[in-house]
Scaffold this active site. Structure first.
Site, PDB file in Angstrom:
ATOM      1  N   ASN A 115      66.283  68.388  26.010  1.00  0.00           N
ATOM      2  CA  ASN A 115      65.393  67.293  25.582  1.00  0.00           C
ATOM      3  C   ASN A 115      65.547  66.025  26.421  1.00  0.00           C
ATOM      4  O   ASN A 115      64.611  65.231  26.491  1.00  0.00           O
ATOM      5  CB  ASN A 115      65.676  66.983  24.101  1.00  0.00           C
TER       6      ASN A 115
ATOM      7  N   ALA B 214      55.520  65.953  37.846  1.00  0.00           N
ATOM      8  CA  ALA B 214      56.099  67.044  38.647  1.00  0.00           C
ATOM      9  C   ALA B 214      57.296  67.661  37.923  1.00  0.00           C
ATOM     10  O   ALA B 214      57.446  68.885  37.867  1.00  0.00           O
ATOM     11  CB  ALA B 214      56.515  66.517  40.022  1.00  0.00           C
ATOM     12  N   ALA B 215      58.137  66.797  37.338  1.00  0.00           N
ATOM     13  CA  ALA B 215      59.313  67.309  36.618  1.00  0.00           C
ATOM     14  C   ALA B 215      58.886  68.127  35.402  1.00  0.00           C
ATOM     15  O   ALA B 215      59.412  69.218  35.153  1.00  0.00           O
ATOM     16  CB  ALA B 215      60.201  66.141  36.179  1.00  0.00           C
ATOM     17  N   LYS B 216      57.913  67.612  34.643  1.00  0.00           N
ATOM     18  CA  LYS B 216      57.522  68.298  33.415  1.00  0.00           C
ATOM     19  C   LYS B 216      56.749  69.584  33.706  1.00  0.00           C
ATOM     20  O   LYS B 216      56.864  70.569  32.967  1.00  0.00           O
ATOM     21  CB  LYS B 216      56.701  67.357  32.524  1.00  0.00           C
TER      22      LYS B 216
ATOM     23  N   TYR C 222      57.223  62.086  37.015  1.00  0.00           N
ATOM     24  CA  TYR C 222      57.388  62.654  35.663  1.00  0.00           C
ATOM     25  C   TYR C 222      56.526  63.911  35.502  1.00  0.00           C
ATOM     26  O   TYR C 222      56.987  64.934  34.966  1.00  0.00           O
ATOM     27  CB  TYR C 222      56.988  61.576  34.654  1.00  0.00           C
TER      28      TYR C 222
ATOM     29  N   GLY D   2      70.280  64.636  25.044  1.00  0.00           N
ATOM     30  CA  GLY D   2      69.546  63.388  24.788  1.00  0.00           C
ATOM     31  C   GLY D   2      69.210  63.223  23.330  1.00  0.00           C
ATOM     32  O   GLY D   2      68.068  62.949  22.970  1.00  0.00           O
TER      33      GLY D   2
ATOM     34  N   ASP E 287      76.094  63.063  31.357  1.00  0.00           N
ATOM     35  CA  ASP E 287      74.829  62.886  32.088  1.00  0.00           C
ATOM     36  C   ASP E 287      74.377  64.276  32.553  1.00  0.00           C
ATOM     37  O   ASP E 287      74.904  64.826  33.514  1.00  0.00           O
ATOM     38  CB  ASP E 287      75.084  61.960  33.280  1.00  0.00           C
ATOM     39  N   VAL E 288      73.403  64.830  31.850  1.00  0.00           N
ATOM     40  CA  VAL E 288      73.033  66.226  32.103  1.00  0.00           C
ATOM     41  C   VAL E 288      72.278  66.421  33.431  1.00  0.00           C
ATOM     42  O   VAL E 288      72.006  67.546  33.817  1.00  0.00           O
ATOM     43  CB  VAL E 288      72.225  66.843  30.932  1.00  0.00           C
TER      44      VAL E 288
ATOM     45  N   SER F 277      55.953  68.114  28.629  1.00  0.00           N
ATOM     46  CA  SER F 277      55.060  67.021  28.217  1.00  0.00           C
ATOM     47  C   SER F 277      53.621  67.356  28.549  1.00  0.00           C
ATOM     48  O   SER F 277      53.348  68.105  29.496  1.00  0.00           O
ATOM     49  CB  SER F 277      55.445  65.735  28.952  1.00  0.00           C
TER      50      SER F 277
END
Ligand code: NAP
Length: 248
Positions: A91, A159-161, A157, A13, A64-65, A144
């Site tokens: 990133n 949960a992902a971070k 977001y 990214g 697309d990672v 984040s």
């Protein structure tokens, strides 16, 4: 001799925002850099042109990672072009903010796939190369403040971070014996396109709460990545907060 001479870095990214700043900072300090992007080919090429214009080495690779196959192709292309991989910066990220009551499975899934699954995909694809090289490595993922403190309308977001933080600590434990350090950076609010998506009045309320009184700059996050890559040999499993004092 620059501090990252002879090293090769992949930055996911990296067509704009924080990723572009990281790619330029690593290249300015001697690393050969792979600038990954999903759709923004023009901006990614501009990042490469800026790096090469300053005497650095870089290529851009679309991928697309969030998809394992794409991550593998990205890593293979990096290895074929530059011969080795020393630094991976996870990133790439997106937001799809809405409250839980309005959030649909696709909003949840997309954010988890791009922000969290990508970290597994790229780390897993890079690992065999770092292990084979036998010279250690540095894996740095951009988490984040939202993964630490939560965010209204950001369950996906957050949960992902937060997932990145758990991943980082576990991977750091596993890879320490191979001298591969694994760290996360938790930025607060950084002035990029992502922050521009937040309505102006909400942005102003956020800014007013930041002890240092301003949003961060992408270059400030990039310099923290550089620090970990150059001087972070005894730092692993950590989250470095770069948030103007908003979360302590
Ligand atoms: P940004 O300006 O929106 O840029 C996002 C970058 O990610 C773009 O280069 C984009 O490439 C790329 N990307 C998106 N989906 C991708 C995918 N599936 N595969 C590969 N690349 C993909 O965001 P930013 O503000 O610089 O954020 C960078 C990272 O920092 C993210 O992980 C974000 O969550 C995190 N972060 C940002 C802030 C902030 O306040 N800005 C705060 C904390 C953490 P394309 O343009 O080609 O799609």
């Amino acid at each position: 001799m620059l501090s990252l001479s002879g090293k090769v870095a992949i930055v996911t990214g990296a067509s704009r925002g924080i990723g572009a700043a990281i790619a330029k900072e690593l290249a300015a300090n001697g690393a050969k850099v792979v600038v990954n992007y999903a759709t923004s080919e023009g901006p990614a090429r501009e990042v490469v042109d800026q790096i090469t214009g300053q005497g650095g080495e870089a290529i851009c690779i679309r991928g697309d990672v969030s998809l394992y196959d794409h991550a593998e192709v990205l890593v293979r292309a990096a290895k074929e072009t530059f011969g080795r991989i020393d630094i991976l910066v996870n990133n790439a990220g997106i937001t799809r903010d809405r409250t839980l009551r309005k959030m649909q499975a696709e909003h949840w899934g997309e954010v988890i796939e791009v922000n969290l699954n990508s970290v597994y995909n790229c780390t897993s694809a890079v690992l065999p190369h770092m292990l084979e090289q036998g010279t250690g490595g540095s894996i740095i993922s951009i988490s984040s403040i939202i993964g630490q403190a939560g965010g209204f309308g950001q369950t996906n977001y957050a949960a992902a971070k937060a997932g990145i933080i758990g991943f980082t600590k576990s991977a750091a434990l596993e890879l320490a014996r191979n001298n591969i350090t694994v760290n996360a950076i938790c930025p607060g609010f950084i002035a990029t396109d992502m922050l521009s998506e937040v309505p102006a009045e909400v942005r102003e309320k956020i800014r007013a709460k930041i002890p240092l009184g301003r949003f961060g700059g992408s270059e400030e996050v990039a310099r923290t990545v550089l620090f970990l890559a150059v001087d972070g040999q005894y730092i692993t499993g950590q989250c470095l907060n770069i948030n103007g004092g908003l979360y302590m």
